[in-house]
Design a protein around this motif. Structure first.
Motif, PDB file in Angstrom:
ATOM      1  N   UNK A   9       0.846  -1.189   0.000  1.00 20.96           N
ATOM      2  CA  UNK A   9       0.000   0.000   0.000  1.00 20.96           C
ATOM      3  C   UNK A   9       0.884   1.242   0.000  1.00 20.96           C
ATOM      4  N   UNK A  10       0.534   2.195  -0.844  1.00 24.80           N
ATOM      5  CA  UNK A  10       1.313   3.412  -1.053  1.00 24.80           C
ATOM      6  C   UNK A  10       0.491   4.607  -0.581  1.00 24.80           C
ATOM      7  N   UNK A  11       1.084   5.436   0.265  1.00 29.98           N
ATOM      8  CA  UNK A  11       0.440   6.687   0.687  1.00 29.98           C
ATOM      9  C   UNK A  11       0.693   7.750  -0.388  1.00 29.98           C
ATOM     10  N   UNK A  12      -0.155   8.769  -0.465  1.00 29.89           N
ATOM     11  CA  UNK A  12       0.047   9.833  -1.457  1.00 29.89           C
ATOM     12  C   UNK A  12       1.129  10.809  -1.015  1.00 29.89           C
ATOM     13  N   UNK A  13       2.366  10.313  -0.968  1.00 26.11           N
ATOM     14  CA  UNK A  13       3.515  11.084  -0.496  1.00 26.11           C
ATOM     15  C   UNK A  13       4.698  10.725  -1.389  1.00 26.11           C
ATOM     16  N   UNK A  14       5.394  11.708  -1.951  1.00 27.20           N
ATOM     17  CA  UNK A  14       6.526  11.410  -2.836  1.00 27.20           C
ATOM     18  C   UNK A  14       7.605  10.533  -2.196  1.00 27.20           C
ATOM     19  N   UNK A  15       7.732  10.544  -0.875  1.00 22.36           N
ATOM     20  CA  UNK A  15       8.721   9.689  -0.200  1.00 22.36           C
ATOM     21  C   UNK A  15       8.387   8.206  -0.385  1.00 22.36           C
ATOM     22  N   UNK A  60      -3.828  10.417  -4.480  1.00 21.97           N
ATOM     23  CA  UNK A  60      -4.620   9.383  -3.810  1.00 21.97           C
ATOM     24  C   UNK A  60      -3.704   8.245  -3.347  1.00 21.97           C
ATOM     25  N   UNK A  61      -4.121   7.508  -2.328  1.00 19.25           N
ATOM     26  CA  UNK A  61      -3.384   6.283  -1.996  1.00 19.25           C
ATOM     27  C   UNK A  61      -3.430   5.325  -3.187  1.00 19.25           C
ATOM     28  N   UNK A  62      -2.472   4.418  -3.234  1.00 19.63           N
ATOM     29  CA  UNK A  62      -2.401   3.446  -4.328  1.00 19.63           C
ATOM     30  C   UNK A  62      -1.950   2.104  -3.769  1.00 19.63           C
ATOM     31  N   UNK A  63      -2.038   1.091  -4.603  1.00 17.44           N
ATOM     32  CA  UNK A  63      -1.552  -0.242  -4.262  1.00 17.44           C
ATOM     33  C   UNK A  63      -0.640  -0.712  -5.383  1.00 17.44           C
TER      34      UNK A  63
END
Length: 153
Positions: A9-15, A60-63
């Motif tokens: 799971x990916x948060x909407x953050x460039x890091x 948005x969050x992503x997967x």
């Protein structure tokens, strides 16, 4: 053939892009794709581009999902990034010194196949890279290029 499917799971953050690359490297190594294989670097670059697009362009969050063949045999590795934005990906062409607009061009050039599809309220962007059999000659895999020499710069 056994296929290992893993997801992050990916948060909407460039890091998150760096975290996604580290995660993907560890999963590739665990599936028998060595860090020194050109396939590994290609897949990491594809992860970077697709996760960056999801984080930067959707907010948005992503997967992130990887489907990895087991056993080191010739097979296809599939990478997917799903997000909740219904906005389709728009390939662009960067000119000269522009720093954005090359992501999907890279995906198109590096992946054997790629595309996208609506998924629920969002979309899924996917790409596939075919893995050669261990010890296979690149000439056997890419006969159209047997008389060419190239250098990545």
């Amino acid at each position: 053939m056994q296929v290992l499917q893993v997801q992050l799971e990916i948060r909407p953050d460039p890091a998150e892009v760096g975290r996604a690359r580290r995660w993907a490297r560890s999963r590739l190594a665990g599936s028998g794709i060595g860090a020194d294989e050109p396939l590994a670097e290609t897949l990491i670059l594809l992860v970077s581009e697709l996760v960056t697009n999801a984080v930067v362009h959707t907010g948005c969050p992503a997967v992130l999902r990887l489907s990895l063949p087991g056993g080191g045999e010739a097979a296809t590795v599939r990478l997917e990034v799903a997000d909740s934005s219904a906005r389709p990906p728009v390939p662009r062409h960067a000119e000269g010194d522009e720093t954005n607009g090359r992501g999907l061009e890279l995906v198109d050039g590096l992946a054997d196949r790629w595309g996208w599809m609506p998924e629920g309220a969002g979309k899924r962007i996917w790409c596939e890279v075919d893995r050669c059999a261990p010890g296979a000659s690149p000439r056997a895999v890419y006969p159209a290029y047997e008389d060419f020499a190239y250098e990545a710069v």
